[in-house]
Design an enzyme around this catalytic site. Structure first.
Site, PDB file in Angstrom:
ATOM      1  N   ASN A  11       0.870  -1.182   0.000  1.00  0.00           N
ATOM      2  CA  ASN A  11       0.000   0.000   0.000  1.00  0.00           C
ATOM      3  C   ASN A  11       0.903   1.227   0.000  1.00  0.00           C
ATOM      4  O   ASN A  11       1.470   1.579   1.031  1.00  0.00           O
ATOM      5  CB  ASN A  11      -0.903  -0.030   1.243  1.00  0.00           C
ATOM      6  CG  ASN A  11      -1.754   1.226   1.357  1.00  0.00           C
ATOM      7  OD1 ASN A  11      -1.798   2.051   0.437  1.00  0.00           O
ATOM      8  ND2 ASN A  11      -2.431   1.384   2.494  1.00  0.00           N
ATOM      9  N   LYS A  13       0.116   4.219  -0.315  1.00  0.00           N
ATOM     10  CA  LYS A  13      -0.545   5.403   0.266  1.00  0.00           C
ATOM     11  C   LYS A  13      -0.315   6.614  -0.652  1.00  0.00           C
ATOM     12  O   LYS A  13      -0.258   6.445  -1.872  1.00  0.00           O
ATOM     13  CB  LYS A  13      -0.066   5.639   1.706  1.00  0.00           C
ATOM     14  CG  LYS A  13      -0.205   4.366   2.556  1.00  0.00           C
ATOM     15  CD  LYS A  13      -0.037   4.568   4.025  1.00  0.00           C
ATOM     16  CE  LYS A  13      -0.203   3.244   4.745  1.00  0.00           C
ATOM     17  NZ  LYS A  13      -0.145   3.343   6.201  1.00  0.00           N
ATOM     18  N   HIS A  97      -9.560   1.226   4.871  1.00  0.00           N
ATOM     19  CA  HIS A  97      -8.296   1.437   5.570  1.00  0.00           C
ATOM     20  C   HIS A  97      -8.527   2.399   6.747  1.00  0.00           C
ATOM     21  O   HIS A  97      -9.335   3.322   6.653  1.00  0.00           O
ATOM     22  CB  HIS A  97      -7.246   2.018   4.609  1.00  0.00           C
ATOM     23  CG  HIS A  97      -5.870   1.979   5.190  1.00  0.00           C
ATOM     24  ND1 HIS A  97      -5.423   2.904   6.092  1.00  0.00           N
ATOM     25  CD2 HIS A  97      -4.861   1.085   5.032  1.00  0.00           C
ATOM     26  CE1 HIS A  97      -4.191   2.599   6.463  1.00  0.00           C
ATOM     27  NE2 HIS A  97      -3.824   1.490   5.829  1.00  0.00           N
ATOM     28  N   GLU A  99      -6.898   4.809   7.777  1.00  0.00           N
ATOM     29  CA  GLU A  99      -6.688   6.224   7.460  1.00  0.00           C
ATOM     30  C   GLU A  99      -7.930   6.826   6.814  1.00  0.00           C
ATOM     31  O   GLU A  99      -8.243   8.000   7.018  1.00  0.00           O
ATOM     32  CB  GLU A  99      -5.442   6.380   6.575  1.00  0.00           C
ATOM     33  CG  GLU A  99      -4.174   6.181   7.398  1.00  0.00           C
ATOM     34  CD  GLU A  99      -3.022   5.521   6.667  1.00  0.00           C
ATOM     35  OE1 GLU A  99      -2.981   5.556   5.424  1.00  0.00           O
ATOM     36  OE2 GLU A  99      -2.148   4.951   7.359  1.00  0.00           O
ATOM     37  N   GLU A 169      -5.235  -4.670  10.668  1.00  0.00           N
ATOM     38  CA  GLU A 169      -4.238  -3.616  10.869  1.00  0.00           C
ATOM     39  C   GLU A 169      -4.533  -2.895  12.179  1.00  0.00           C
ATOM     40  O   GLU A 169      -5.389  -2.000  12.209  1.00  0.00           O
ATOM     41  CB  GLU A 169      -4.298  -2.611   9.706  1.00  0.00           C
ATOM     42  CG  GLU A 169      -3.995  -3.228   8.357  1.00  0.00           C
ATOM     43  CD  GLU A 169      -3.420  -2.210   7.380  1.00  0.00           C
ATOM     44  OE1 GLU A 169      -2.426  -2.546   6.734  1.00  0.00           O
ATOM     45  OE2 GLU A 169      -3.944  -1.081   7.281  1.00  0.00           O
ATOM     46  N   GLY A 175       2.675   2.577  10.808  1.00  0.00           N
ATOM     47  CA  GLY A 175       3.635   3.669  10.639  1.00  0.00           C
ATOM     48  C   GLY A 175       4.315   4.099  11.934  1.00  0.00           C
ATOM     49  O   GLY A 175       4.964   5.137  11.981  1.00  0.00           O
ATOM     50  N   SER A 215       3.612  -1.819  10.467  1.00  0.00           N
ATOM     51  CA  SER A 215       5.061  -1.878  10.688  1.00  0.00           C
ATOM     52  C   SER A 215       5.655  -3.253  10.365  1.00  0.00           C
ATOM     53  O   SER A 215       6.608  -3.689  11.013  1.00  0.00           O
ATOM     54  CB  SER A 215       5.405  -1.456  12.119  1.00  0.00           C
ATOM     55  OG  SER A 215       4.994  -0.125  12.352  1.00  0.00           O
TER      56      SER A 215
END
Ligand code: 13P
Length: 256
Positions: A11, A13, A97, A99, A169, A175, A215
């Site tokens: 991904n 992003k 996702h 985000e 996730e 991250g 991560s």
């Protein structure tokens, strides 16, 4: 050994111009090309889909998008439909996702519409689920994962479920460099598989791939990927560089 083929999905992003994306894709193809024993999916931003798709022509590596709108067409400024993605030879699409849930207020109901629309258009959804740090600390990890999974899959039929990939996730691991322990990850993956068993029966639930994301990098991949219910990774940071992404593919291959 498992009946599930492992998946490594990158991904990207909001990173990489089309030119940068093609350069990265060429480096990955040069090393992996047609030989892959795991399913590999590259998910560039929309602006790089077409050129990365061209760089993948004739290869086994698949092309994924990072989002999609559920409607077929119309007055949805800035959005992209399933049909538009299909016309660029996209086969997978990341949906829900964290985000998008956090920054764009996407709800389970809206994400579910996208999952259903993707499947109706022969796109394989990569449905993301996972708890925030506050939710984990409040002891509601499994309740949140259940809500995301059942909410996202509402109306998905038994015939369709094996086309869905689920990505667990934990938001606090994305991250941040804070990877979930293998035990924490395996516990949630097994829980998701149990949910799928209740919804679709064991034979189908055993075929659904459940990826870990947060991560993941070459140094921690082997341990995660050898867990019973971890069938691959959805990779953010480590997918932006050819060496680390290729090493992740190799780790998945070794764990197959
Ligand atoms: P990182 O690998 O950068 O933690 O991102 C994970 C992720 O969000 C993939 O979708």
């Amino acid at each position: 050994m498992t009946l599930r083929r492992k998946v490594i999905a990158g991904n990207w992003k909001m990173n990489k111009t089309a030119a940068d994306g093609v350069a990265l894709t060429k480096d990955i193809v040069a090393e992996i090309g047609r030989e892959a024993t795991v399913d590999i999916v590259l998910c560039p931003p929309f602006t790089a889909l077409e050129s990365v798709g061209r760089a993948l022509e004739g290869q086994s590596i698949k092309l994924g998008a990072q989002n999609m709108h559920p409607e077929k067409s119309g007055a949805y400024t800035g959005e992209t439909s399933a049909e538009m993605l299909r016309s660029l030879f996209v086969t997978h699409v990341i949906l829900g996702h964290s985000e998008r849930r956090t920054y764009f207020a996407e709800t389970d109901a809206f994400i579910n519409k996208k999952v259903v629309a993707a499947l109706a258009n022969q796109l394989k959804p990569i449905l993301c689920v996972g708890e925030t740090l506050a939710e984990r600390e409040a002891g509601s990890t499994l309740a949140v994962v259940q809500r995301h999974t059942e909410g996202g899959l509402a109306g998905v039929t038994a015939e369709q479920i094996t086309s869905v990939i689920i990505a667990y996730e934990p938001v606090w691991a994305i991250g941040t460099g804070k990877v979930a322990t293998t035990a924490q990850a395996q516990e949630v993956h097994a829980f998701i598989r149990d949910l799928l068993t209740k919804l679709y029966g064991a034979p189908l639930a055993q075929k659904v791939r459940i990826l870990y994301g947060g991560s993941m990098k070459p140094a921690n991949a082997a341990e995660l990927l050898t867990q019973k219910d971890i069938d691959g990774g959805l990779i953010g940071g480590a997918s932006l560089e050819a060496r680390s992404f290729i090493d992740l593919v190799k780790a998945a291959d070794a764990a197959s």
